[in-house]
Scaffold this motif. Structure first.
Motif, PDB file in Angstrom:
ATOM      1  N   ASN A  11     -31.783  92.387  45.841  1.00  0.00           N
ATOM      2  CA  ASN A  11     -30.848  92.754  44.780  1.00  0.00           C
ATOM      3  C   ASN A  11     -29.507  93.214  45.330  1.00  0.00           C
ATOM      4  O   ASN A  11     -28.468  92.962  44.722  1.00  0.00           O
ATOM      5  CB  ASN A  11     -31.450  93.842  43.884  1.00  0.00           C
ATOM      6  N   ARG A  56     -28.001  89.856  47.642  1.00  0.00           N
ATOM      7  CA  ARG A  56     -27.858  88.609  46.896  1.00  0.00           C
ATOM      8  C   ARG A  56     -28.032  87.381  47.802  1.00  0.00           C
ATOM      9  O   ARG A  56     -27.400  86.353  47.617  1.00  0.00           O
ATOM     10  CB  ARG A  56     -26.517  88.532  46.190  1.00  0.00           C
ATOM     11  N   SER A 103     -29.143  85.721  40.942  1.00  0.00           N
ATOM     12  CA  SER A 103     -28.789  84.573  41.789  1.00  0.00           C
ATOM     13  C   SER A 103     -29.539  83.327  41.345  1.00  0.00           C
ATOM     14  O   SER A 103     -28.976  82.233  41.327  1.00  0.00           O
ATOM     15  CB  SER A 103     -29.111  84.874  43.255  1.00  0.00           C
TER      16      SER A 103
END
Length: 91
Positions: free
Chosen positions: A25, A28, A48
């Protein structure tokens, strides 16, 4: 983005699941998970993934448009706008 830094064995994923989620998180960047020394899956954060899916959808639309152009399935802009105007008056 260097994927070589994001390659981990499945045992790492099992032992550090919460850390993996946090890192995915924050960074990414996708993570490649190996099993028996071979790449088996890619893990990535949801945002993503959604962006990737949207990009793929747009690329499919572009590819379809190119196929239609190559097949001669085109309409002059004036005709297309006239058709749109006619359809708007029907509503």
């Amino acid at each position: 983005m260097k994927y070589s830094r994001q390659i981990k064995p499945i045992s790492y994923l099992k032992a550090h699941a919460a850390d993996v989620v946090r890192d995915l998180n924050e960074r990414r960047e996708p993570m490649v998970i190996t099993q028996n020394g071979e790449a088996r899956l890619v893990v990535q954060d949801v945002e993503s993934y959604e962006q990737t899916q949207e990009t793929l959808a747009l690329l499919k639309i572009l590819a379809l448009g190119n196929q239609q152009i190559e097949a001669g399935q085109v309409v002059e802009a004036e005709q297309a706008f006239a058709r749109i105007r006619r359809n708007r008056h029907i509503d």
